[in-house]
Design an enzyme around this catalytic site. Structure first.
Site, PDB file in Angstrom:
ATOM      1  N   ASN A 160     -45.311  21.301  -0.305  1.00 16.64           N
ATOM      2  CA  ASN A 160     -44.029  22.028  -0.345  1.00 16.64           C
ATOM      3  C   ASN A 160     -44.023  23.235  -1.295  1.00 16.64           C
ATOM      4  OD1 ASN A 160     -43.974  20.365  -2.593  1.00 16.64           O
ATOM      5  ND2 ASN A 160     -41.830  19.783  -2.346  1.00 16.64           N
ATOM      6  N   GLU A 258     -45.612  13.568 -10.901  1.00 16.43           N
ATOM      7  CA  GLU A 258     -44.374  14.276 -10.545  1.00 16.43           C
ATOM      8  C   GLU A 258     -44.034  13.813  -9.141  1.00 16.43           C
ATOM      9  OE1 GLU A 258     -42.662  16.396 -12.421  1.00 16.43           O
ATOM     10  OE2 GLU A 258     -44.051  16.806 -14.043  1.00 16.43           O
ATOM     11  N   CYS A 292     -38.427  18.525  -4.330  1.00 17.61           N
ATOM     12  CA  CYS A 292     -38.186  17.246  -5.018  1.00 17.61           C
ATOM     13  C   CYS A 292     -36.893  17.263  -5.809  1.00 17.61           C
ATOM     14  CB  CYS A 292     -39.366  16.936  -5.927  1.00 17.61           C
ATOM     15  SG  CYS A 292     -39.706  18.292  -7.051  1.00 17.61           S
ATOM     16  N   GLU A 463     -44.128  18.974 -17.057  1.00 12.16           N
ATOM     17  CA  GLU A 463     -44.856  20.222 -16.806  1.00 12.16           C
ATOM     18  C   GLU A 463     -43.992  21.377 -17.292  1.00 12.16           C
ATOM     19  OE1 GLU A 463     -45.982  20.071 -12.612  1.00 12.16           O
ATOM     20  OE2 GLU A 463     -47.727  18.856 -13.126  1.00 12.16           O
TER      21      GLU A 463
HETATM   22  P1  NAP Z   1     -47.523  12.817  -0.234  1.00 14.19           P
HETATM   23  O1  NAP Z   1     -47.605  12.282   1.124  1.00 14.19           O
HETATM   24  O2  NAP Z   1     -47.475  11.891  -1.385  1.00 14.19           O
HETATM   25  O3  NAP Z   1     -48.771  13.822  -0.385  1.00 14.19           O
HETATM   26  C1  NAP Z   1     -49.005  14.534  -1.568  1.00 14.19           C
HETATM   27  C2  NAP Z   1     -50.485  14.801  -1.693  1.00 14.19           C
HETATM   28  O4  NAP Z   1     -51.179  13.557  -1.799  1.00 14.19           O
HETATM   29  C3  NAP Z   1     -51.108  15.526  -0.511  1.00 14.19           C
HETATM   30  O5  NAP Z   1     -52.119  16.379  -0.988  1.00 14.19           O
HETATM   31  C4  NAP Z   1     -51.729  14.393   0.283  1.00 14.19           C
HETATM   32  O6  NAP Z   1     -52.803  14.820   1.077  1.00 14.19           O
HETATM   33  C5  NAP Z   1     -52.215  13.500  -0.823  1.00 14.19           C
HETATM   34  N1  NAP Z   1     -52.420  12.109  -0.472  1.00 14.19           N
HETATM   35  C6  NAP Z   1     -51.765  11.360   0.438  1.00 14.19           C
HETATM   36  N2  NAP Z   1     -52.255  10.099   0.440  1.00 14.19           N
HETATM   37  C7  NAP Z   1     -53.250  10.052  -0.486  1.00 14.19           C
HETATM   38  C8  NAP Z   1     -54.149   9.048  -0.940  1.00 14.19           C
HETATM   39  N3  NAP Z   1     -54.109   7.809  -0.461  1.00 14.19           N
HETATM   40  N4  NAP Z   1     -55.041   9.381  -1.893  1.00 14.19           N
HETATM   41  C9  NAP Z   1     -55.082  10.630  -2.405  1.00 14.19           C
HETATM   42  N5  NAP Z   1     -54.268  11.626  -2.007  1.00 14.19           N
HETATM   43  C10 NAP Z   1     -53.351  11.339  -1.064  1.00 14.19           C
HETATM   44  O7  NAP Z   1     -46.260  13.754  -0.431  1.00 14.19           O
HETATM   45  P2  NAP Z   1     -45.807  14.965   0.499  1.00 14.19           P
HETATM   46  O8  NAP Z   1     -44.979  14.414   1.588  1.00 14.19           O
HETATM   47  O9  NAP Z   1     -46.933  15.847   0.830  1.00 14.19           O
HETATM   48  O10 NAP Z   1     -44.916  15.774  -0.541  1.00 14.19           O
HETATM   49  C11 NAP Z   1     -43.587  15.563  -0.697  1.00 14.19           C
HETATM   50  C12 NAP Z   1     -43.311  14.658  -1.881  1.00 14.19           C
HETATM   51  O11 NAP Z   1     -43.698  15.305  -3.080  1.00 14.19           O
HETATM   52  C13 NAP Z   1     -41.841  14.378  -2.027  1.00 14.19           C
HETATM   53  O12 NAP Z   1     -41.622  13.037  -2.328  1.00 14.19           O
HETATM   54  C14 NAP Z   1     -41.441  15.265  -3.201  1.00 14.19           C
HETATM   55  O13 NAP Z   1     -40.307  14.813  -3.879  1.00 14.19           O
HETATM   56  C15 NAP Z   1     -42.655  15.211  -4.037  1.00 14.19           C
HETATM   57  N6  NAP Z   1     -42.685  16.343  -4.981  1.00 14.19           N
HETATM   58  C16 NAP Z   1     -42.431  16.093  -6.293  1.00 14.19           C
HETATM   59  C17 NAP Z   1     -42.420  17.134  -7.202  1.00 14.19           C
HETATM   60  C18 NAP Z   1     -42.136  16.880  -8.647  1.00 14.19           C
HETATM   61  O14 NAP Z   1     -42.425  17.757  -9.449  1.00 14.19           O
HETATM   62  N7  NAP Z   1     -41.601  15.733  -9.023  1.00 14.19           N
HETATM   63  C19 NAP Z   1     -42.662  18.438  -6.772  1.00 14.19           C
HETATM   64  C20 NAP Z   1     -42.913  18.664  -5.419  1.00 14.19           C
HETATM   65  C21 NAP Z   1     -42.916  17.589  -4.535  1.00 14.19           C
HETATM   66  P3  NAP Z   1     -52.590  15.290   2.614  1.00 14.19           P
HETATM   67  O15 NAP Z   1     -51.551  16.323   2.600  1.00 14.19           O
HETATM   68  O16 NAP Z   1     -53.885  15.830   3.011  1.00 14.19           O
HETATM   69  O17 NAP Z   1     -52.158  14.071   3.335  1.00 14.19           O
END
Ligand code: NAP
Length: 483
Positions: A160, A258, A292, A463
Site C-alpha cells: 500500500n 507495524e 493502516c 518509526e
Molecule cells: P500482508 O498480507 O501481511 O503482506 C505484507 C507483506 O508480507 C507482503 O510483502 C507479503 O508478500 C508478505 N508476506 C505475506 N505472507 C508472508 C509470509 N508467510 N512470510 C513472509 N512474508 C509474507 O499485508 P498486505 O495485505 O500486503 O498489507 C496490508 C496490511 O498492512 C494491512 O493490515 C495494513 O494495516 C498493514 N499496514 C500497516 C502499516 C503500519 O505502519 N502499521 C502500514 C501499512 C500497512 P506478498 O505481497 O508477496 O504476498
C-alpha cells in the site's frame, strides 16, 4: 512489451539488487507485475527464494564492518545524496508507484516526498547518536553507556506504500550504521528497486542496502530465522506479523511490527463541523481507503449526527474515481480482485445488519465508488475488521464514556482521531484511547518527526523521530573502575 514510460528509464529495474549487483533468480524464473488499474503487465521480477536471501544477508554481513566504522558524518552525507536524488526524480518515482499500486499520481508524489523526508531526517540524526557517562554508586567508578548499531537488519513490506514503508525503515537503519536486506511486496516491487538504483547512484557501498524479490514464505523464513540478521522489521497484516514474530523467536531477534488498524474517528457535538468533515475525508479516502491509519469507524455524537452525515455524504459523492494517471481522479482502484470480493462481502454483511447505503456501494471492475454506510452498528463486520476500501461506516453515540468504551473494543490500537473544541475533553479522551497515535482535530498524523506505531495487536516499536532510531541501536554499558 512494457507499459512503463518514464523520463529516466534507468529507474525501472526488473532485477533484484544484491551486493551492489543487479541479479536474476538462480532458477531463472520470474513473476509478472500488473497495473491494478488496467490489468496490463508492467514487467517482471526475479522469483527468488531462500538461497538468494541468504546471499543478500551474507553481503550485508560483509558490508557491515566498514559501514558502521564510517564517521557518522560520512553516512549522513551519503544519505543526504540519496535524498537529493530521490527528490530530483520525484516525478519518475511517482509514475512508477502509480502504475504498480494504483493511487492517484498526486498522492504518489506525496508518498515519494514523505518517504524521502525520513531519509533527510535520519541523515541529520546520524550525527547525533550519543551515549552518557553516569555517576556510579561506588566511588572510583563510572557507568559508561554507548549506542551501537544492531547489525544486519531485514524487512518485509506491504503493497500500500511501496516506497515509504521501505524508506521509513532503511533510513534509520543506515544512519545508525546497520546494513539492510529488504523484501518488497510482489505486487509493488518496482518502487523498492528504484530506491536501490538511486542508492547505488548516491554512492552507498555494495552490500549496505539489498533488495530481494520473490517467494514471500521462503524469503521470509530466511530473513527471520538466519542468526546473522539481528533485527527484523515488518509492515503488513497482524495475521502475517504474528507468524513472522514467532519465526524470529528461535534466534531472539530485535523485532518491529507495524500491523493492521481499526481506527475510530470520533466527532463530538462541539466539533467544528466543516473541519471534521474535511478530516474524515482525508483520514478515510487516501489511497482508496487502503491505509493502516484509515478511519475505520466514524462515531458521530447524536446532536450533530444528521448534519455531519449530510455534509460528509455530499462531499464523498463528489470524489472522482478512475485511473490514477489521469490528473483529476482522487480515488484509484482497489489493489486486486480479492480486495474487491472482500469489500462486497463487508457491504452485504452491513446491509444484512440494517446498514443504509447513503452513497456509493457500486463498482466498475476494481474501481469502487466511495461509499458511506449510515446506521452502522457494532454487530457489523465493518465495526470489527480492517475495511481497507473506500467505505465509511457512520455510527451514532450518546456520550463520552460510551464512545471511549466502543472505540477501545478492538484488538487493534494503531491510530485514533477525535474532533472537539473542549480542551479538557481533548485531554481526557486522547489519554483514554488505547492507541499509539491520536489525531486531535486533524485527519493526517504521520510525518518523519513523529513516532509512528501501534499498541495492542497493531504492533511493536516506532518509526520516525528519535524513537525510530532507537529501534536500530543496541545499548552497551561499560563499567569503568579504578578512576
Ligand atoms: P500482508 O498480507 O501481511 O503482506 C505484507 C507483506 O508480507 C507482503 O510483502 C507479503 O508478500 C508478505 N508476506 C505475506 N505472507 C508472508 C509470509 N508467510 N512470510 C513472509 N512474508 C509474507 O499485508 P498486505 O495485505 O500486503 O498489507 C496490508 C496490511 O498492512 C494491512 O493490515 C495494513 O494495516 C498493514 N499496514 C500497516 C502499516 C503500519 O505502519 N502499521 C502500514 C501499512 C500497512 P506478498 O505481497 O508477496 O504476498
Amino acid at each position: 512489451m512494457s507499459f512503463v514510460n518514464i523520463p529516466h528509464p534507468d529507474l525501472f529495474r526488473q532485477q533484484a539488487y544484491i551486493d551492489g549487483k543487479w541479479c536474476d533468480a538462480d532458477s531463472g524464473k520470474v513473476l509478472a507485475v500488473h497495473n491494478p488499474a488496467t490489468g496490463e503487465i508492467l514487467g517482471t521480477i526475479p522469483d527468488m527464494g531462500a538461497e538468494e536471501a541468504r546471499r543478500a544477508i551474507t553481503a550485508a554481513q560483509n558490508a557491515l564492518p566498514a559501514w558502521r566504522a564510517f564517521p557518522a558524518k560520512v553516512r549522513s552525507r551519503l544519505l543526504k545524496r540519496w535524498f537529493d536524488l530521490i527528490t530530483a526524480r520525484q516525478h519518475d518515482l511517482a509514475v512508477l508507484l502509480t502504475l504498480e499500486q494504483g493511487k492517484p499520481l498526486s498522492e504518489a508524489k506525496g508518498e515519494i516526498a514523505y518517504g524521502a523526508a525520513y531519509i533527510d531526517w535520519y541523515a541529520e540524526e546520524a550525527k547525533r547518536i550519543a551515549g552518557q557517562i553516569l555517576p556510579a554508586p561506588v566511588s572510583g567508578q563510572r557507568v559508561l553507556v554507548s549506542k551501537q548499531p544492531v547489525g544486519v537488519c531485514a524487512a518485509v513490506t506491504p503493497w500500500n506504500f511501496p516506497n515509504a514503508m521501505i524508506a521509513r525503515k532503511v533510513a534509520p537503519a543506515l544512519a545508525a550504521g546497520c546494513t539492510f536486506v529488504a523484501r518488497p511486496a510482489s505486487q509493488t516491487p518496482f518502487s523498492a528497486l528504484a530506491l536501490a538504483e538511486l542508492a547505488e547512484q548516491a554512492g552507498i557501498p555494495a552490500g549496505v542496502f539489498n533488495v530481494v524479490t520473490g517467494a514471500a514464505e521462503a524469503i521470509g523464513c530466511e530473513l527471520t530465522e538466519n542468526p546473522a540478521v539481528r533485527k527484523f522489521s515488518f509492515t503488513g497484516s497482524t495475521e502475517v506479523g504474528r507468524k513472522l514474530m514467532a519465526q524470529c523467536a528461535s534466534t531472539i531477534k530485535k523485532v518491529s511490527l507495524e500491523l493492521g488498524g481499526n481506527a475510530p474517528f470520533i466527532v463530538f457535538d462541539d466539533a467544528d463541523l466543516e473541519a471534521a468533515v474535511a478530516g474524515a475525508l482525508a483520514a478515510k479516502f487516501r489511497n482508496a481507503g487502503q491505509t493502516c491509519v484509515c478511519a475505520n469507524r466514524i462515531y458521530v455524537q447524536q446532536g450533530i449526527y444528521t448534519r455531519f452525515a449530510e455534509r460528509f455524504t455530499a462531499a464523498v459523492a463528489k470524489l472522482r474515481v478512475g485511473n490514477g494517471m489521469e490528473a483529476h481522479n482522487e480515488i484509484g482502484p482497489l489493489i486486486d480482485q480479492r480486495a474487491l470480493q472482500r469489500t462486497l462481502e463487508l457491504l452485504d454483511d452491513a446491509r444484512a445488519h440494517g446498514g443504509e447505503v447513503l452513497c456509493g456501494g457500486t463498482h466498475q471492475g476494481v474501481f469502487f465508488a466511495p461509499t458511506v454506510m449510515g446506521a452502522a452498528n457494532d454487530d457489523m463486520r465493518l465495526a470489527h475488521e480492517e475495511i481497507f476500501a473506500p467505505v465509511a461506516p457512520l455510527f451514532v453515540f450518546a456520550d463520552e464514556d460510551e464512545v471511549i468504551r466502543r472505540a477501545n473494543a478492538t484488538e487493534y490500537g494503531l491510530a485514533a482521531y477525535l474532533y472537539s473544541r473542549d480542551l479538557a475533553r481533548v485531554f481526557r479522551v486522547s489519554e483514554a484511547l488505547e492507541y499509539g497515535m491520536v489525531g486531535v482535530n486533524t485527519g493526517v498524523i504521520s510525518n518523519e518527526a513523529a513516532p509512528f506505531g501501534g499498541m495492542k495487536q497493531s504492533g511493536i516499536g516506532r518509526e520516525g523521530a528519535a524513537q525510530g532510531m532507537e529501534e536500530y541501536l543496541e545499548t552497551k554499558y561499560i563499567a569503568l573502575d579504578g578512576l
